[in-house]
Design an enzyme around this catalytic site. Structure first.
Site, mmCIF file in Angstrom:
data_model
loop_
_atom_site.group_PDB
_atom_site.id
_atom_site.type_symbol
_atom_site.label_atom_id
_atom_site.label_comp_id
_atom_site.label_asym_id
_atom_site.label_seq_id
_atom_site.Cartn_x
_atom_site.Cartn_y
_atom_site.Cartn_z
ATOM 1 N N LYS A 178 29.723 96.667 42.285
ATOM 2 C CA LYS A 178 28.509 96.037 41.738
ATOM 3 C C LYS A 178 27.780 97.128 40.965
ATOM 4 O O LYS A 178 27.077 97.960 41.538
ATOM 5 C CB LYS A 178 27.636 95.516 42.896
ATOM 6 C CG LYS A 178 26.763 94.326 42.577
ATOM 7 C CD LYS A 178 25.665 94.573 41.577
ATOM 8 C CE LYS A 178 24.497 95.382 42.101
ATOM 9 N NZ LYS A 178 23.612 95.842 40.999
ATOM 10 N N GLU A 253 24.501 108.482 48.231
ATOM 11 C CA GLU A 253 24.144 109.616 47.374
ATOM 12 C C GLU A 253 22.795 109.247 46.766
ATOM 13 O O GLU A 253 22.718 108.359 45.914
ATOM 14 C CB GLU A 253 25.235 109.815 46.313
ATOM 15 C CG GLU A 253 25.225 111.211 45.723
ATOM 16 C CD GLU A 253 24.339 111.317 44.504
ATOM 17 O OE1 GLU A 253 23.161 111.689 44.692
ATOM 18 O OE2 GLU A 253 24.817 111.026 43.405
ATOM 19 N N CYS A 287 20.106 113.015 39.620
ATOM 20 C CA CYS A 287 19.666 113.244 40.996
ATOM 21 C C CYS A 287 19.490 114.733 41.267
ATOM 22 O O CYS A 287 18.728 115.123 42.125
ATOM 23 C CB CYS A 287 20.662 112.622 41.961
ATOM 24 S SG CYS A 287 22.357 113.024 41.565
ATOM 25 N N GLU A 388 10.346 112.166 43.852
ATOM 26 C CA GLU A 388 11.304 112.165 42.744
ATOM 27 C C GLU A 388 10.747 111.351 41.586
ATOM 28 O O GLU A 388 10.413 110.175 41.755
ATOM 29 C CB GLU A 388 12.647 111.568 43.188
ATOM 30 C CG GLU A 388 13.681 111.659 42.084
ATOM 31 C CD GLU A 388 15.028 111.054 42.466
ATOM 32 O OE1 GLU A 388 15.061 109.911 42.915
ATOM 33 O OE2 GLU A 388 16.046 111.747 42.294
HETATM 34 O O1 TXE Z 1 17.474 102.354 41.674
HETATM 35 P P1 TXE Z 1 18.093 101.435 42.795
HETATM 36 P P2 TXE Z 1 16.519 101.988 40.470
HETATM 37 C C1 TXE Z 1 16.103 106.861 41.908
HETATM 38 C C2 TXE Z 1 15.122 107.316 40.839
HETATM 39 C C3 TXE Z 1 14.675 106.032 40.249
HETATM 40 C C4 TXE Z 1 14.637 105.150 41.462
HETATM 41 C C5 TXE Z 1 14.690 103.683 41.183
HETATM 42 O O2 TXE Z 1 14.044 107.978 41.443
HETATM 43 O O3 TXE Z 1 13.417 106.133 39.634
HETATM 44 O O4 TXE Z 1 15.743 105.537 42.219
HETATM 45 O O5 TXE Z 1 15.768 103.372 40.308
HETATM 46 C C6 TXE Z 1 21.302 98.308 43.592
HETATM 47 N N1 TXE Z 1 20.895 95.916 48.133
HETATM 48 N N2 TXE Z 1 17.483 106.907 41.455
HETATM 49 O O6 TXE Z 1 15.516 100.959 40.817
HETATM 50 O O7 TXE Z 1 17.213 100.241 43.041
HETATM 51 C C7 TXE Z 1 20.920 98.155 42.135
HETATM 52 O O8 TXE Z 1 21.258 96.847 41.673
HETATM 53 C C8 TXE Z 1 21.980 96.357 47.484
HETATM 54 C C9 TXE Z 1 18.231 108.080 41.839
HETATM 55 O O9 TXE Z 1 17.362 101.688 39.320
HETATM 56 O O10 TXE Z 1 18.388 102.309 43.930
HETATM 57 C C10 TXE Z 1 21.748 99.266 41.496
HETATM 58 O O11 TXE Z 1 23.095 98.831 41.338
HETATM 59 N N3 TXE Z 1 21.929 96.970 46.289
HETATM 60 C C11 TXE Z 1 19.686 107.860 41.674
HETATM 61 C C12 TXE Z 1 21.693 100.367 42.555
HETATM 62 O O12 TXE Z 1 21.331 99.728 43.774
HETATM 63 C C13 TXE Z 1 20.724 97.172 45.719
HETATM 64 C C14 TXE Z 1 20.124 107.109 40.475
HETATM 65 C C15 TXE Z 1 20.682 101.471 42.274
HETATM 66 O O13 TXE Z 1 19.418 100.899 42.102
HETATM 67 C C16 TXE Z 1 19.547 96.736 46.353
HETATM 68 C C17 TXE Z 1 19.250 105.989 40.180
HETATM 69 C C18 TXE Z 1 19.672 96.092 47.600
HETATM 70 N N4 TXE Z 1 18.596 95.652 48.277
HETATM 71 C C19 TXE Z 1 17.976 105.945 40.649
HETATM 72 N N5 TXE Z 1 18.503 97.064 45.557
HETATM 73 C C20 TXE Z 1 20.574 109.040 41.904
HETATM 74 N N6 TXE Z 1 20.905 109.294 43.171
HETATM 75 O O14 TXE Z 1 21.019 109.704 40.991
HETATM 76 C C21 TXE Z 1 19.005 97.676 44.461
HETATM 77 N N7 TXE Z 1 20.355 97.735 44.552
#
Ligand code: TXE
Length: 495
Positions: A178, A253, A287, A388
């Site tokens: 996904k 991660e 990250c 972050e």
């Molecule tokens: O991330 P999400 P977002 C951090 C960074 C950013 C913040 C929010 O600080 O500003 O996270 O970003 C899926 N059940 N990072 O909102 O929500 C979602 O569809 C299952 C750090 O974009 O964590 C996507 O595929 N899945 C990071 C994935 O999770 C769910 C990189 C990531 O989205 C879900 C990105 C749920 N309940 C953001 N909710 C890094 N580690 O590098 C969301 N998703």
């Protein structure tokens, strides 16, 4: 208005439209305009994909393959990614707005993961135990887990996927992917290469959609054995809790707030380059961004002056152009989040010496840009030093000696990466030992490799990706006991 291309799912090697018939827009961050319509996956689509992956795990060609044959398929996939790298890189830039030079480099590097884990597939050995029971023979096997749900973020879609997929397939699992709702396109293109390489249908499936719909349905599906996730920490914690109810494994991660520590005995020019690339590369959306710059007080002012001079020279604009050095932010919500944090920093009393606003340079057009931003006078307890931001916002924090540098570095909920800049051999060994994070770079920053374990301490995650042990994140061990003694004995007499 021009009709946008529709992107559908891949289940069992076939292109499948969403069960609901609904699509949502995918945006190009440089134009700020939609360029494609992505299928909106729901629990029904996820169930279809998981059942397909379960069937492929249990029957058909995949479980019959030897590990050596699985390895060959992985290496073929690596070749195909190499052949298609330019196309995949451009597709990713169109959706995540990162620089073409960076995405080209990233995608060109991905085949190494398929070669490395393809090579590892037939080197996973159980052991014969020197068992203490007479007339028994005992040994261990390492077996795949089953269907792995892979949920990825938008910053490096295919890289984050590859770090999970290569070891999971080498271990013999099947998968449902996904991708982020902001960047689904490259995963759809990539899965075509998986089938072209000869993987049996159903081994790799892709369903797009929102986290709260398709994502949650995957996490809570009873036939999912493990969730491999990259994303935000709050989402990771939510997934961990939901997965616990089904006793599913997870690898997470998550985010970071990495300290980049500069001592006064370092090569200053190298450290300046390192500090800039640590926070402004990928527009700070990594990250491992070195978002806290810890500067020894004796070099603070000179360093900041040079840092600002170099940061000011960054060319912003079209990420497809080889001349651009800082591209847009990937998503509109992310841009708003960054601008909010810029205001938080100003209100907390930090000195904003560069940027601090949305970028309105003519070359940024209608895109989602923010100015590279440097705050000095930051106290480590401020929100901009603790949370972050995931954007090009640097917090500069002064320190006096080694102990104080380590204390500030560790005084944070995250523990993903850290940088140390020093000319002292003793410091280059002593400081990394004291830093509580999964990776420490000395006189370099941002280096990653398929053979170097990567993952977080503390709130930055669970489990490690990359390196030989990563394959064990996708395996479970079984112990087999064989009696060599012939007759069994009276069950009421204990031995
Ligand atoms: O991330 P999400 P977002 C951090 C960074 C950013 C913040 C929010 O600080 O500003 O996270 O970003 C899926 N059940 N990072 O909102 O929500 C979602 O569809 C299952 C750090 O974009 O964590 C996507 O595929 N899945 C990071 C994935 O999770 C769910 C990189 C990531 O989205 C879900 C990105 C749920 N309940 C953001 N909710 C890094 N580690 O590098 C969301 N998703």
């Amino acid at each position: 208005m021009q009709k946008l291309e529709k992107l559908d799912f891949t289940i069992s090697g076939k292109t499948i439209p969403p069960a609901s018939g609904e699509y949502f827009e995918s945006y190009n961050p440089f134009s700020g305009k939609p360029w494609a319509m992505v299928g909106r996956g729901t629990a029904e689509d996820i169930n279809h994909a998981v059942q397909t992956a379960k069937k492929a795990f249990l029957e058909g060609d995949w479980p019959k393959l030897t590990p050596t044959e699985r390895g060959k398929l992985l290496r073929k996939l690596g070749d195909l990614v190499a052949e298609n790298s330019e196309r995949l890189a451009k597709l990713e830039v169109q959706e995540n707005g990162k620089l073409i030079a960076e995405m080209r480099m990233q995608i060109n590097y991905l085949p190494q993961w398929y070669y490395y884990f393809g090579g590892l597939a037939d080197k996973i050995e159980g052991s014969v135990l020197p068992i203490d029971k007479p007339e028994h023979f005992a040994y261990t096997l390492h077996e795949p887990l089953g269907v792995i749900g892979m949920i990825t973020a938008w910053n490096s879609p295919l890289l984050l996927l590859t770090w999970k997929l290569a070891p999971a397939l080498a271990a013999g699992n099947t998968t449902v992917i996904k991708p982020s709702e902001f960047t689904s396109a490259s995963s759809f293109e990539f899965v075509k290469l998986v089938h072209q390489a000869g993987f049996p249908p159903g081994v790799v499936n892709v369903v797009a959609g929102f986290g709260s719909e398709a994502g949650e349905a995957l996490v809570t599906h009873p036939d999912i054995a493990k969730i491999a996730f990259t994303g935000g920490s709050e989402t990771g914690i939510n997934i961990y809790q939901k997965a616990a109810r089904g006793l599913k494994r997870v690898s997470l991660e998550l985010g970071g707030k990495s300290p980049n520590i500069v001592f006064d005995d370092c090569n200053i020019e190298n450290a300046i380059n390192g500090a800039i690339s640590a926070i402004f590369a990928a527009t700070g959306q990594t990250c491992i961004a070195g978002s806290r710059l810890l500067l020894q007080r004796s070099i603070h002012d000179e360093f900041v002056e040079k840092l600002i001079k170099l940061a000011k020279s960054a060319r912003m604009g079209d990420p497809m152009s080889n001349d651009t050095q800082v591209g847009p932010v990937t998503t509109l919500p992310q841009m708003k989040k960054i601008i909010e944090y810029m205001e938080v920093g100003k209100n907390e009393g930090a000195d904003c010496l560069l940027g601090g606003v949305r970028a309105t340079r003519p070359e940024c057009g209608t895109g989602w840009f923010v100015e590279p931003t440097i705050f000095t006078g930051v106290n480590n307890q401020m929100k901009i030093a603790q949370e972050e931001i995931f954007g090009p916002v640097l917090s500069v924090i002064p320190f006096d000696d080694d102990d104080e540098a380590v204390e500030i570095a560790n005084d944070n909920a995250y523990g993903l990466g850290a940088g140390v800049w020093t000319g002292s051999v003793a410091r280059s060994i002593n400081i990394p030992r004291q830093i509580r994070s999964g990776t420490v770079w000395v006189n370099t920053y941002r280096a990653v490799s398929y053979m170097a374990p990567f993952g977080g301490y503390k709130k930055s995650g669970l489990g490690k990706e990359n390196g030989q042990n990563a394959i064990h994140e996708y395996l479970q061990s079984k112990t087999v006991w064989v009696s060599t003694g012939g007759a069994t004995q009276n069950p009421f007499i204990m031995r």
